[in-house]
Design a protein around this motif. Sequence first.
Motif, short mmCIF file in Angstrom:
data_model
loop_
_atom_site.label_atom_id
_atom_site.label_comp_id
_atom_site.label_asym_id
_atom_site.label_seq_id
_atom_site.Cartn_x
_atom_site.Cartn_y
_atom_site.Cartn_z
N ARG A 84 0.80 -1.18 0.08
CA ARG A 84 0.02 0.03 -0.17
C ARG A 84 0.75 1.19 -0.06
NH1 ARG A 84 -2.80 1.48 3.73
NH2 ARG A 84 -4.75 2.29 2.42
N ALA A 85 2.01 1.16 0.71
CA ALA A 85 2.91 2.24 0.75
C ALA A 85 3.37 2.60 -0.40
CB ALA A 85 3.94 1.98 1.96
N ARG A 86 3.83 1.73 -1.26
CA ARG A 86 4.35 1.95 -2.69
C ARG A 86 3.40 2.45 -3.48
NH1 ARG A 86 5.94 -1.86 -6.95
NH2 ARG A 86 5.45 -3.70 -5.70
N GLY A 87 2.00 2.01 -3.49
CA GLY A 87 1.11 2.30 -4.25
C GLY A 87 0.45 3.77 -4.17
N LEU A 128 12.12 -2.92 -0.86
CA LEU A 128 13.15 -2.79 -1.68
C LEU A 128 12.67 -1.82 -2.83
CD1 LEU A 128 16.21 -4.66 -2.84
CD2 LEU A 128 14.66 -3.85 -4.52
N ARG A 129 11.35 -2.50 -3.49
CA ARG A 129 10.96 -1.88 -4.49
C ARG A 129 10.27 -0.44 -4.28
NH1 ARG A 129 9.67 -7.44 -4.58
NH2 ARG A 129 10.14 -8.43 -6.61
N TYR A 130 10.07 -0.23 -3.01
CA TYR A 130 9.54 1.22 -2.52
C TYR A 130 10.61 2.15 -2.85
CZ TYR A 130 8.72 5.15 0.06
OH TYR A 130 8.27 6.52 0.62
N TRP A 131 11.79 1.65 -2.59
CA TRP A 131 13.00 2.78 -2.49
C TRP A 131 13.79 2.79 -3.95
CZ3 TRP A 131 13.42 6.20 1.00
CH2 TRP A 131 12.83 5.71 2.46
N TRP A 170 9.92 4.24 -8.36
CA TRP A 170 8.67 4.54 -7.36
C TRP A 170 8.96 5.59 -6.42
CZ3 TRP A 170 4.13 2.66 -7.89
CH2 TRP A 170 3.99 1.56 -8.53
N HIS A 171 9.42 5.54 -5.18
CA HIS A 171 9.66 6.51 -4.36
C HIS A 171 11.03 7.10 -3.91
CE1 HIS A 171 5.32 6.61 -4.79
NE2 HIS A 171 5.42 5.31 -4.40
N GLY A 172 12.17 6.26 -4.49
CA GLY A 172 13.54 6.35 -4.15
C GLY A 172 14.38 6.85 -4.89
N SER A 173 15.54 6.28 -5.23
CA SER A 173 16.55 6.61 -6.07
C SER A 173 17.52 5.59 -6.09
CB SER A 173 17.24 7.69 -5.73
OG SER A 173 18.02 7.60 -4.55
N ARG A 174 18.56 5.53 -7.33
CA ARG A 174 19.27 4.56 -7.35
C ARG A 174 20.22 4.32 -6.26
NH1 ARG A 174 20.45 3.14 -12.99
NH2 ARG A 174 22.58 2.85 -12.47
#
Length: 336
Positions: free
Chosen positions: A161-164, A194-197, A201-205
């Motif tokens: 949910r956080a990612r979406g 990890l996918r959130y970051w 999505w919501h992070g960076s490389r």
Amino acid sequence: MTPLVLPCLLLLWCWLAYGLLPLRWQNSHLAGPDASLQRACEAASRGRWEPAARLFEEAGQDWERRTLYAQRLGDVSAGGHDRWLKAWEEARPGNPDAALVAGCAGVAYAWKLRGGARAHRTSRSQFEDFHRELRASRDDIERASALRPDDPSPLVAEIWRARGLGYSHEEMHALWSRVTALAPHHFEAHSGALRYWTAKWHGSRQLVREFAEKAAAGAPPGSLLAVLPMMAWYENHLDKLSAADFLDREVRALVDAAVADVALADPDHPRLPEARHLLGYFLFRQGRYRAAREQFRHVDGFTEALPWRYAHVASLHYRAVRTKTGRKALMDRRMR
């Protein structure tokens, strides 16, 4: 020749030549063999909830397994087969297992409505439906968490949910603290976070790499978390992968660390098949065909894992890689 002879000969030839199953025998719902889970999913699709209930009872406090079971059974419910879940909740009101599956089903349904395309290929209507269902899933997730506060599985669903919904970094850090307080080395929790970051999505490389490296550095051997840096590298290079990239010294070191961790993992770890799929793919891309075949032999017949789930037709991508792996491994053996 009887009708059964040809399939049997094909099966025998595949095992003798490549050590792999015939290509048409692929399961796109699981990452690896789990007879009990497969039976429970099949029973649920036919409207029976009792096998699912027994599955959770047997899992006990194996949080990784509970999370996997809830996700896969949630997928069944999200796919239009939800009468069994309603019947389960009616038969056992307040049951934490049924509540957990309901929470995961709501999240899975939201992602199904969104689809797997990139943002620029996803319609406004899809995004509206996606966000609406993610918001609606909150009550079920909170109910599951309240019914069994020691179980991190509802919080793992919350990561999706956080990612979406685009949680802020502060909100994500707060959620992550709750997860790791219950299960500091939970593989699926780390994989979802990890996918959130990631940059898409919501992070960076940099952030996703730092997250993966920190998790792997602090994990006990055999936890599978040594796979995370390899996963982060893959996410960072997904849009421009070349054969040379996989041969980089740094990438080989990531793969070697993952190989060692997988070898030390509990053979019954419920997420081991997912690690084997990604590891087998990296070994294949590095030309280490015999090592790749050894990973694929454990999970052959299943495709619900990275990197196949990113392919337009997962089974075709897996089939191409696996066939070449078997052929090359056979050639290597003959040349020795």
